[in-house]
Design a protein around this motif. Structure first.
Motif, PDB file in Angstrom:
ATOM      1  N   TYR A  82       0.804  -1.083   0.219  1.00 36.90           N
ATOM      2  CA  TYR A  82       0.103   0.110  -0.013  1.00 36.90           C
ATOM      3  C   TYR A  82       1.201   0.998   0.259  1.00 36.90           C
ATOM      4  CZ  TYR A  82      -3.761   3.261   1.150  1.00 36.90           C
ATOM      5  OH  TYR A  82      -4.398   4.659   1.456  1.00 36.90           O
ATOM      6  N   ASN A  83       0.939   2.462  -0.839  1.00 34.27           N
ATOM      7  CA  ASN A  83       1.559   3.747  -1.427  1.00 34.27           C
ATOM      8  C   ASN A  83       3.250   3.476  -1.165  1.00 34.27           C
ATOM      9  OD1 ASN A  83       1.499   6.560  -0.873  1.00 34.27           O
ATOM     10  ND2 ASN A  83       1.895   6.857   0.847  1.00 34.27           N
ATOM     11  N   GLY A  84       3.541   2.411  -1.574  1.00 34.74           N
ATOM     12  CA  GLY A  84       4.605   1.973  -2.234  1.00 34.74           C
ATOM     13  C   GLY A  84       5.611   1.716  -0.759  1.00 34.74           C
ATOM     14  N   SER A  85       4.561   0.696   0.213  1.00 38.94           N
ATOM     15  CA  SER A  85       4.808   0.284   1.546  1.00 38.94           C
ATOM     16  C   SER A  85       4.270  -0.928   1.693  1.00 38.94           C
ATOM     17  CB  SER A  85       5.219   1.310   2.979  1.00 38.94           C
ATOM     18  OG  SER A  85       5.577   0.950   3.849  1.00 38.94           O
ATOM     19  N   VAL A  86       5.063  -1.614   2.952  1.00 34.13           N
ATOM     20  CA  VAL A  86       3.849  -2.865   2.978  1.00 34.13           C
ATOM     21  C   VAL A  86       2.948  -2.761   4.517  1.00 34.13           C
ATOM     22  CG1 VAL A  86       4.241  -5.722   3.716  1.00 34.13           C
ATOM     23  CG2 VAL A  86       5.836  -4.411   1.294  1.00 34.13           C
ATOM     24  N   ALA A  87       1.896  -1.902   4.323  1.00 24.89           N
ATOM     25  CA  ALA A  87       1.027  -1.491   5.466  1.00 24.89           C
ATOM     26  C   ALA A  87       0.324  -3.165   6.032  1.00 24.89           C
ATOM     27  CB  ALA A  87       0.632  -0.904   5.266  1.00 24.89           C
ATOM     28  N   ARG A  88       0.418  -2.919   7.499  1.00 26.08           N
ATOM     29  CA  ARG A  88      -0.633  -4.319   8.440  1.00 26.08           C
ATOM     30  C   ARG A  88      -1.355  -3.626   8.301  1.00 26.08           C
ATOM     31  NH1 ARG A  88       2.659  -8.912   9.302  1.00 26.08           N
ATOM     32  NH2 ARG A  88       0.794  -8.572  11.576  1.00 26.08           N
ATOM     33  N   LEU A  89      -2.733  -4.578   7.575  1.00 26.66           N
ATOM     34  CA  LEU A  89      -3.588  -4.375   7.291  1.00 26.66           C
ATOM     35  C   LEU A  89      -4.650  -4.627   8.249  1.00 26.66           C
ATOM     36  CD1 LEU A  89      -4.143  -2.568   3.976  1.00 26.66           C
ATOM     37  CD2 LEU A  89      -3.629  -1.095   6.492  1.00 26.66           C
ATOM     38  N   ASN A  90      -6.035  -5.335   8.398  1.00 23.58           N
ATOM     39  CA  ASN A  90      -7.415  -5.541   9.292  1.00 23.58           C
ATOM     40  C   ASN A  90      -8.609  -5.844   7.785  1.00 23.58           C
ATOM     41  OD1 ASN A  90      -8.975  -6.734  11.253  1.00 23.58           O
ATOM     42  ND2 ASN A  90      -7.637  -7.068  11.872  1.00 23.58           N
ATOM     43  N   PHE A  91      -8.772  -6.572   7.395  1.00 19.75           N
ATOM     44  CA  PHE A  91     -10.189  -6.658   6.897  1.00 19.75           C
ATOM     45  C   PHE A  91     -10.583  -7.360   6.857  1.00 19.75           C
ATOM     46  CE2 PHE A  91     -12.526  -5.204   3.080  1.00 19.75           C
ATOM     47  CZ  PHE A  91     -12.921  -3.942   3.300  1.00 19.75           C
ATOM     48  N   GLY A  92     -12.056  -7.977   6.314  1.00 10.88           N
ATOM     49  CA  GLY A  92     -12.864  -8.867   6.466  1.00 10.88           C
ATOM     50  C   GLY A  92     -13.557  -9.067   7.426  1.00 10.88           C
ATOM     51  N   PHE A  93     -14.665 -10.355   6.957  1.00 12.45           N
ATOM     52  CA  PHE A  93     -15.899 -10.494   8.672  1.00 12.45           C
ATOM     53  C   PHE A  93     -16.183 -10.313   9.136  1.00 12.45           C
ATOM     54  CE2 PHE A  93     -16.778 -12.485   4.160  1.00 12.45           C
ATOM     55  CZ  PHE A  93     -18.055 -11.554   3.587  1.00 12.45           C
ATOM     56  N   LEU A  94     -14.791 -11.180   9.748  1.00 10.89           N
ATOM     57  CA  LEU A  94     -14.486 -10.722  11.073  1.00 10.89           C
ATOM     58  C   LEU A  94     -14.074  -9.452  11.615  1.00 10.89           C
ATOM     59  CD1 LEU A  94     -14.181 -12.127  14.221  1.00 10.89           C
ATOM     60  CD2 LEU A  94     -11.636 -12.826  13.711  1.00 10.89           C
ATOM     61  N   SER A  95     -13.294  -8.931  10.722  1.00  6.20           N
ATOM     62  CA  SER A  95     -12.724  -7.422  10.723  1.00  6.20           C
ATOM     63  C   SER A  95     -14.209  -6.918  11.618  1.00  6.20           C
ATOM     64  CB  SER A  95     -12.357  -6.779  10.295  1.00  6.20           C
ATOM     65  OG  SER A  95     -10.927  -7.463  10.482  1.00  6.20           O
ATOM     66  N   ALA A  96     -14.809  -6.949  10.503  1.00  9.44           N
ATOM     67  CA  ALA A  96     -16.642  -6.164  10.301  1.00  9.44           C
ATOM     68  C   ALA A  96     -17.662  -6.272  12.041  1.00  9.44           C
ATOM     69  CB  ALA A  96     -16.905  -6.059   8.607  1.00  9.44           C
ATOM     70  N   ALA A  97     -17.471  -7.548  12.035  1.00 10.62           N
ATOM     71  CA  ALA A  97     -18.125  -7.493  13.186  1.00 10.62           C
ATOM     72  C   ALA A  97     -17.289  -6.904  14.386  1.00 10.62           C
ATOM     73  CB  ALA A  97     -18.638  -9.323  13.184  1.00 10.62           C
ATOM     74  N   ARG A  98     -16.076  -6.639  14.720  1.00 10.77           N
ATOM     75  CA  ARG A  98     -15.995  -6.637  15.669  1.00 10.77           C
ATOM     76  C   ARG A  98     -16.037  -4.823  15.440  1.00 10.77           C
ATOM     77  NH1 ARG A  98     -10.184 -10.083  15.738  1.00 10.77           N
ATOM     78  NH2 ARG A  98     -11.365 -11.541  16.850  1.00 10.77           N
ATOM     79  N   VAL A  99     -15.375  -4.583  14.580  1.00 11.56           N
ATOM     80  CA  VAL A  99     -16.220  -3.253  13.977  1.00 11.56           C
ATOM     81  C   VAL A  99     -17.916  -2.626  14.613  1.00 11.56           C
ATOM     82  CG1 VAL A  99     -16.524  -1.190  12.849  1.00 11.56           C
ATOM     83  CG2 VAL A  99     -15.014  -2.460  12.273  1.00 11.56           C
ATOM     84  N   ARG A 100     -18.623  -3.219  14.357  1.00 12.49           N
ATOM     85  CA  ARG A 100     -20.233  -2.934  15.205  1.00 12.49           C
ATOM     86  C   ARG A 100     -19.809  -3.387  15.912  1.00 12.49           C
ATOM     87  NH1 ARG A 100     -21.076  -6.443   9.700  1.00 12.49           N
ATOM     88  NH2 ARG A 100     -21.353  -7.871  11.364  1.00 12.49           N
ATOM     89  N   ARG A 101     -19.310  -3.970  16.599  1.00 18.87           N
ATOM     90  CA  ARG A 101     -19.499  -3.886  18.244  1.00 18.87           C
ATOM     91  C   ARG A 101     -19.204  -2.880  18.657  1.00 18.87           C
ATOM     92  NH1 ARG A 101     -16.495  -7.962  19.208  1.00 18.87           N
ATOM     93  NH2 ARG A 101     -17.992  -9.760  18.428  1.00 18.87           N
ATOM     94  N   TRP A 102     -17.700  -2.700  19.177  1.00 20.35           N
ATOM     95  CA  TRP A 102     -16.875  -1.269  19.413  1.00 20.35           C
ATOM     96  C   TRP A 102     -18.539  -0.418  19.076  1.00 20.35           C
ATOM     97  CZ3 TRP A 102     -14.242   3.135  16.357  1.00 20.35           C
ATOM     98  CH2 TRP A 102     -14.327   3.653  17.198  1.00 20.35           C
TER      99      TRP A 102
END
Length: 390
Positions: free
Chosen positions: A62-82
């Motif tokens: 990402y953007n000329g580098s390597v970023a450690r990201l979090n994405f997906g169904f489990l992440s979406a559930a945690r976002v909604r809970r938060w």
């Protein structure tokens, strides 16, 4: 105010965005606000009490580098809970256009949303291609912040709309009051950054080093950051390698002490920078700064008034400028004084107040809309005609 902040990048991997979010949260908490930060983090990562883990991140280019990201169904559930548990007055999402928690939060959140854009990438084909997917989420954003004019330009060109420019913040006094370390003083050049990420520019500095040492053989280069140390010096003549000292990952306290100790801080970054927080930290510590002439760096350094610039990726130009500055204490003192004065505009006392002003604007706007839609509230339709119930 109850403030939810979304960090897109893994909390356990140091970076400018994570540091910005950490310091913003600390500043807001010190002012009495309730703050919760949602961030990717490995299970074993020690977290401040205000950080909620969204689970393990994965490396993504990402953007000329390597970023450690979090994405997906489990992440979406945690976002909604938060979001549900937080009952926030405002959500502050960083890098909402990246494939990470920010975008998930933008889709799921209700109420006022502030977004900060950090990326400067004027030719991002991926961002252009992704715009139809991003548009519904981005339309929910109430206010947009860009950390620099170049981040704002990327936003305008790729995603439309506009943003107010509020730079990254720094606790200036933390760096200014750090104690120098005697062993890091006397003829030293400093570099802080990931060793194995080419865009941070260490290879350019290594290429310039023989010329610097030929003119000033007593000079030492201090390198702080993670990466392969042997690979970093493999193109350097063997007899010069002892003049490079690798410090590895350093604490915030030792980074401040390093920046307070060096005769010259060099930022040879080659691209992909939207701001340049390390330049602000170096100026805060009083270090004279020599940086590549990236547009974002030139802006941070007041177009060369608060620090000197050299042609990007030109090792000879870097070496020439470094030799001249190392041999000119009066010029270094001048840069120290100009940088120390210029950097005050980046202190959290100023930057934090500007961000809070954005929060207050969007929450006041949301409250006004809610009142207008509720006929019984002051300002509502029935209230205007004196018909609201007591």
């Amino acid at each position: 105010m109850r403030i939810g902040i979304v960090c897109p990048y893994s909390w356990d991997v140091p970076g400018g965005v994570q540091f910005h979010i950490r310091d913003l949260a600390d500043h807001l908490i010190a002012l009495g606000h309730h703050v919760s930060v949602l961030a990717p983090a490995d299970d074993e990562t020690p977290l401040p009490p205000y950080v909620v883990s969204a689970g393990r991140a994965v490396p993504v280019p990402y953007n000329g580098s390597v970023a450690r990201l979090n994405f997906g169904f489990l992440s979406a559930a945690r976002v909604r809970r938060w979001l549900h548990d937080g009952t926030f007055d405002v959500i502050h999402i960083h890098e909402p256009a990246s494939p990470s928690l920010g975008l998930l939060a933008c889709w799921a959140a209700q109420g006022p949303i502030v977004a900060t854009f950090h990326t400067s990438n004027p030719r991002s084909r991926a961002m252009i291609a992704a715009y139809p997917i991003l548009q519904p989420a981005l339309e929910k954003i109430s206010a947009r912040i860009a950390v620099s004019e170049y981040a704002r330009r990327t936003l305008v060109e790729h995603l439309g709309g506009d943003a107010v420019v509020i730079p990254n913040g720094v606790d200036v006094d933390f760096f200014a009051k750090a104690e120098p370390r005697p062993e890091w003083q006397r003829g030293t050049i400093g570099f802080v950054g990931r060793i194995d990420e080419p865009r941070k520019g260490l290879p350019v500095l290594m290429k310039a080093l023989p010329k610097i040492l030929a003119a000033r053989p007593e000079t030492r280069l201090l390198v702080a950051g993670r990466g392969d140390e042997k690979e970093a010096v493999e193109k350097l003549p063997a007899e010069l390698r002892p003049r490079v000292e690798f410090l590895g990952m350093v604490s915030d306290e030792d980074k401040a002490r390093l920046l307070r100790s060096v005769d010259l801080y060099v930022a040879p970054n080659t691209g992909g920078e939207s701001f340049g927080i390390i330049l602000v930290e170096a100026m805060s510590a009083g270090a004279p700064v020599l940086a590549s002439d990236l547009d974002a760096f030139a802006q941070v350094l007041d177009q060369g008034a608060a620090g000197e610039l050299f042609a990007n990726e030109d090792a000879d130009a870097l070496a020439t400028a470094a030799v001249r500055l190392l041999g000119d204490p009066a010029r270094r003192t001048e840069l120290h004084e100009r940088g120390s004065a210029h950097v005050r505009r980046f202190d959290w006392s100023t930057v934090g107040a500007d961000i809070l002003s954005v929060y207050e604007t969007v929450t006041d706007g949301a409250a006004a809309v809610a009142a207008a839609e509720d006929p019984t509230e002051p300002g509502g339709l029935l209230a205007r005609f004196g018909l609201a119930r007591d």
